[in-house]
Design a protein around this motif. Structure first.
Motif, mmCIF file in Angstrom:
data_model
loop_
_atom_site.group_PDB
_atom_site.id
_atom_site.type_symbol
_atom_site.label_atom_id
_atom_site.label_comp_id
_atom_site.label_asym_id
_atom_site.label_seq_id
_atom_site.Cartn_x
_atom_site.Cartn_y
_atom_site.Cartn_z
ATOM 1 N N THR A 122 8.670 -1.530 5.975
ATOM 2 C CA THR A 122 8.199 -3.099 5.655
ATOM 3 C C THR A 122 8.350 -2.910 3.917
ATOM 4 O OG1 THR A 122 5.749 -2.155 5.452
ATOM 5 C CG2 THR A 122 6.534 -3.436 7.460
ATOM 6 N N VAL A 123 8.113 -3.957 3.375
ATOM 7 C CA VAL A 123 8.161 -4.020 1.962
ATOM 8 C C VAL A 123 7.272 -3.168 1.129
ATOM 9 C CG1 VAL A 123 7.984 -5.545 0.051
ATOM 10 C CG2 VAL A 123 9.063 -6.396 1.972
ATOM 11 N N ASN A 124 6.114 -3.166 1.842
ATOM 12 C CA ASN A 124 5.059 -2.350 1.507
ATOM 13 C C ASN A 124 5.247 -0.574 1.445
ATOM 14 O OD1 ASN A 124 3.242 -4.538 0.592
ATOM 15 N ND2 ASN A 124 2.166 -4.526 2.545
ATOM 16 N N THR A 125 5.836 -0.475 2.676
ATOM 17 C CA THR A 125 6.079 1.172 2.910
ATOM 18 C C THR A 125 7.256 1.368 1.866
ATOM 19 O OG1 THR A 125 7.763 0.675 4.745
ATOM 20 C CG2 THR A 125 5.567 1.145 5.021
ATOM 21 N N HIS A 127 10.295 2.981 -10.229
ATOM 22 C CA HIS A 127 9.716 1.648 -11.208
ATOM 23 C C HIS A 127 10.571 0.693 -10.855
ATOM 24 C CE1 HIS A 127 6.949 4.345 -13.323
ATOM 25 N NE2 HIS A 127 8.055 5.241 -13.379
ATOM 26 N N LEU A 128 10.860 0.406 -9.560
ATOM 27 C CA LEU A 128 11.461 -0.889 -9.199
ATOM 28 C C LEU A 128 10.653 -1.934 -8.896
ATOM 29 C CD1 LEU A 128 13.897 1.099 -6.494
ATOM 30 C CD2 LEU A 128 14.577 0.615 -8.827
ATOM 31 N N GLU A 129 11.296 -3.104 -9.150
ATOM 32 C CA GLU A 129 10.542 -4.276 -9.161
ATOM 33 C C GLU A 129 10.838 -4.751 -7.503
ATOM 34 O OE1 GLU A 129 10.253 -8.787 -10.468
ATOM 35 O OE2 GLU A 129 11.204 -7.558 -11.636
ATOM 36 N N THR A 130 9.819 -5.128 -6.882
ATOM 37 C CA THR A 130 9.819 -5.583 -5.505
ATOM 38 C C THR A 130 9.312 -7.059 -5.125
ATOM 39 O OG1 THR A 130 7.771 -4.642 -4.497
ATOM 40 C CG2 THR A 130 9.858 -3.257 -4.400
ATOM 41 N N ILE A 131 9.852 -7.554 -4.222
ATOM 42 C CA ILE A 131 9.336 -8.983 -4.179
ATOM 43 C C ILE A 131 8.850 -9.188 -2.744
ATOM 44 C CG2 ILE A 131 9.939 -11.459 -4.058
ATOM 45 C CD1 ILE A 131 12.269 -10.862 -5.970
#
Length: 93
Positions: free
Chosen positions: A55-58, A67-71
């Protein structure tokens, strides 16, 4: 041939239960011991289904050190909904 007294049979049943580690239940009440002694089905059912995908959270937790930006659209929608609810309650109150 004379019948064996009930008290003597109950005494025999009690001794049998002690020897064979079973539950003494002279009245024959349904107690659920048969079900409780069975193996649990949860672990085998959990092994049957494949593991869930990422998932996005994992993914965010896994690559935090880069330090990647996730949406995370679901989380953003939730935050917007909560902000809208807060402003709605402020304007009503």
């Amino acid at each position: 041939m004379a019948a064996v007294p009930r008290a003597r049979l109950l005494n025999l049943m009690k001794v049998q239960c002690e020897i064979f580690s079973t539950t003494y239940n002279p009245e024959g009440i349904r107690m659920g011991n048969k079900i409780l002694r069975q193996r649990l089905k949860g672990p085998s059912l959990a092994k049957y289904y494949p593991p869930r995908g990422p998932t996005v959270n994992t993914l965010e937790k896994e690559f935090k050190h880069l330090h990647l930006e996730t949406i995370n659209e679901e989380e953003e929608d939730r935050q917007e909904h909560l902000a809208g609810q807060a402003t709605l309650t402020m304007s009503i109150g």
